[in-house]
Design a protein around this motif. Structure first.
Motif, PDB file in Angstrom:
ATOM      1  N   GLY A 168       0.821  -1.215   0.000  1.00 40.93           N
ATOM      2  CA  GLY A 168       0.000   0.000   0.000  1.00 40.93           C
ATOM      3  C   GLY A 168       0.851   1.260   0.000  1.00 40.93           C
ATOM      4  O   GLY A 168       0.572   2.222  -0.723  1.00 40.93           O
ATOM      5  N   SER A 179       2.405   1.992  -3.300  1.00 37.18           N
ATOM      6  CA  SER A 179       1.412   2.585  -4.200  1.00 37.18           C
ATOM      7  C   SER A 179       1.226   4.065  -3.877  1.00 37.18           C
ATOM      8  O   SER A 179       1.097   4.896  -4.786  1.00 37.18           O
ATOM      9  N   THR A 204      -0.348 -10.107  -5.238  1.00 39.03           N
ATOM     10  CA  THR A 204      -1.688  -9.563  -5.008  1.00 39.03           C
ATOM     11  C   THR A 204      -2.750 -10.381  -5.753  1.00 39.03           C
ATOM     12  O   THR A 204      -2.461 -11.025  -6.762  1.00 39.03           O
ATOM     13  N   LEU A 234      -5.473  -1.101  -5.733  1.00 41.59           N
ATOM     14  CA  LEU A 234      -4.218  -0.376  -5.961  1.00 41.59           C
ATOM     15  C   LEU A 234      -4.336   0.594  -7.124  1.00 41.59           C
ATOM     16  O   LEU A 234      -3.906   1.749  -7.036  1.00 41.59           O
ATOM     17  N   TRP A 256      -9.533  -3.152  -0.941  1.00 41.60           N
ATOM     18  CA  TRP A 256      -8.331  -3.525  -0.188  1.00 41.60           C
ATOM     19  C   TRP A 256      -8.699  -4.270   1.099  1.00 41.60           C
ATOM     20  O   TRP A 256      -8.098  -5.310   1.421  1.00 41.60           O
TER      21      TRP A 256
END
Lengths: 393, 97
Positions: free
Chosen positions: A280, A283, A330, A338, A387
């Motif tokens: 995270g 990103s 992921t 994302l 998420w």
């Protein structure tokens, strides 16, 4: 204690109460005693509670008072200060005292240039005045540059008239002209200045770099000198401050990302918080780079007029890189999260860059925001749900 | 600025040509070349280039120009939505300038 050691000698007090230096014109070069040799004596212009700033070389004794003479050379100290300010450190306190300064050997015929008391502005102007005799009237803009202060009105008619009166300019110069930077016209009304203090405003060039040529050409500015530009170097210097200002919210978001990443079917997993949290955060960094660096750099090349669209496009490109990088770590729901997250951060930051440009109108910015902010908020919520939801799969 | 263009058809700029005395001050102060002095009258030649800084209106001696001036800054506008207008600070806690 040995009374005869160099520092131990009693300073005798003369009849007038003035301290008389001990009879030794030589520095104490023989013994160490007080450490390093003493520096130069205090200047006669120093006053208790005041300090003479580094860029002042001396003072001119005018009928209206002392006018400091400014040198036009930027020292390492000035350059370091400029860099710190550009990065964002101490930016709100980087100012000098307002009032009248002299440059070179100004006479009553020398031109009067007006500027702001933001030290970066002041330094830029004095550097360009090397070899020129002029007066520099510095307005109290609370340490803000000419353009922004004019927008707020601190670089304004009232302040200009006030400084003209306070400096006794009418006794110092024999003309009635003030050269005001053109970008100050948002705050200064030339006909009002004329009415209130007899001085005629001559609009100077937009950029300080053109001052020399402007003065050499009988105070005539070419069309090029009258137009703002927003070249790549002009955009690049703005990037560090954008990032510095965004630092606190970014840290807060990082913390939130760790929290959200830990939520899942085990209620809260520290392992997930760490591992997914790092994805995270990468990103987030990608989004910040896209919105605060790539968008300003490629401003002309990115499609769309609205900055939120330009930022979203830069965000899509960055999001693809981020998603591919974490492809194996992921699942599909996280990929969606994302993508949306990077695009939204970039779009929002790009929209905020409107405040740093010299061509976006407030009506336009507001119009763009009313459309963009609901979309950005929606995308952010979907990103967060994706998420968190992925933590339960 | 010809190489950078923002949204079109939004600028609030209005010039009253009847009031205009042709002093040319607007043409000088505008940093985007929005005005031109033609036949002793000012004319708007690039309205979409206007960033609504308000320099022309402030410097028009006969108040022939009207524009809603302001700062084209998203962070500032968000503050005006949240707080009262007089307590907003451009450059203080927030971004811009």
């Amino acid at each position: 204690m040995n009374e005869n050691s160099c520092c131990g000698t009693k300073n005798s007090v003369g009849p007038t109460g003035l301290q008389i230096q001990p009879f030794s014109s030589k520095q104490a070069d023989d013994e160490v005693c007080c450490g390093t040799p003493a520096g130069p004596p205090s200047s006669p212009y120093e006053k208790p509670g005041y300090q003479i700033v580094r860029f002042v070389d001396g003072f001119m004794d005018m009928d209206s008072g002392l006018v400091p003479k400014v040198n036009t050379h930027l020292s390492l100290f000035d350059i370091a200060g400029s860099i710190m300010t550009r990065v964002g450190v101490n930016r709100n306190r980087y100012k000098i005292s307002p009032g009248l300064y002299g440059i070179g050997n100004p006479t009553p015929d020398s031109p009067v240039l007006v500027t702001a008391n933001y030290k970066l502005s002041f330094d830029t102007v004095r550097k360009e005045l090397s070899g020129i005799n002029a007066w520099l009237l510095v307005l109290d803009t609370h340490g803000i540059n000419v353009w922004c202060a004019a927008g707020k009105g601190t670089f304004g008619t009232q302040e200009l008239v006030k400084q003209v009166e306070a400096s006794g300019l009418k006794q110092i110069v024999n003309h009635r002209k003030l050269v005001v930077p053109q970008l100050g016209a948002t705050g200064i009304s030339a006909h009002q200045v004329k009415k209130q203090c007899e001085f005629k405003v001559i609009w100077g060039p937009v950029r300080a770099a053109d001052i020399g040529e402007f003065l050499n050409h009988d105070m005539k500015a070419s069309v090029g000198m009258r137009r703002v530009t927003f070249s790549l170097p002009e955009r690049l210097v703005l990037i560090p401050v954008e990032i510095y200002i965004g630092f606190k919210p970014v840290l807060l978001t990082m913390f939130l990302l760790f929290l959200l990443s830990g939520i899942g079917s085990d209620f809260f997993s520290f392992k997930n918080a760490w591992e997914r949290g790092l994805i995270g955060i990468s990103s987030l960094v990608g989004g910040v780079i896209a919105g605060a660096v790539l968008t300003p750099v490629f401003l002309q090349n990115l499609p769309g007029r609205a900055f939120s669209i330009k930022g979203a496009v830069a965000g899509i490109v960055t999001a693809i890189v981020v998603v591919l990088w974490y492809w194996k770590d992921t699942i599909w729901l996280e990929t969606i999260g994302l993508m949306l997250f990077v695009i939204t951060i970039s779009s929002y930051l790009a929209m905020n860059f409107t405040g740093s440009t010299p061509f976006t109108s407030p009506t336009g910015v507001e119009k763009e925001m009313r459309k963009a902010i609901p979309l950005q908020a929606f995308a952010l919520i979907v990103a967060a749900i994706s998420w968190i939801g992925a933590g339960f799969l | 600025m010809k190489d950078f263009r923002y949204l079109e058809g939004v600028a609030t700029l209005v010039l009253n040509e009847e009031k205009c005395i042709g002093c040319g001050e607007c043409e000088i102060v505008c940093p985007h070349g929005v005005f031109i002095l033609d036949n002793k009258k000012a004319a708007v030649i690039d309205k979409d280039g206007c960033m609504e800084c308000g320099a022309c209106a402030l410097n028009c001696p006969v108040s022939a120009i009207e524009v809603t001036p302001g700062v084209g800054c998203a962070a500032y506008i968000i503050q005006t939505w949240v707080k009262r207008k007089d307590s907003t600070a451009c450059g203080g806690g927030a971004v811009c300038c």
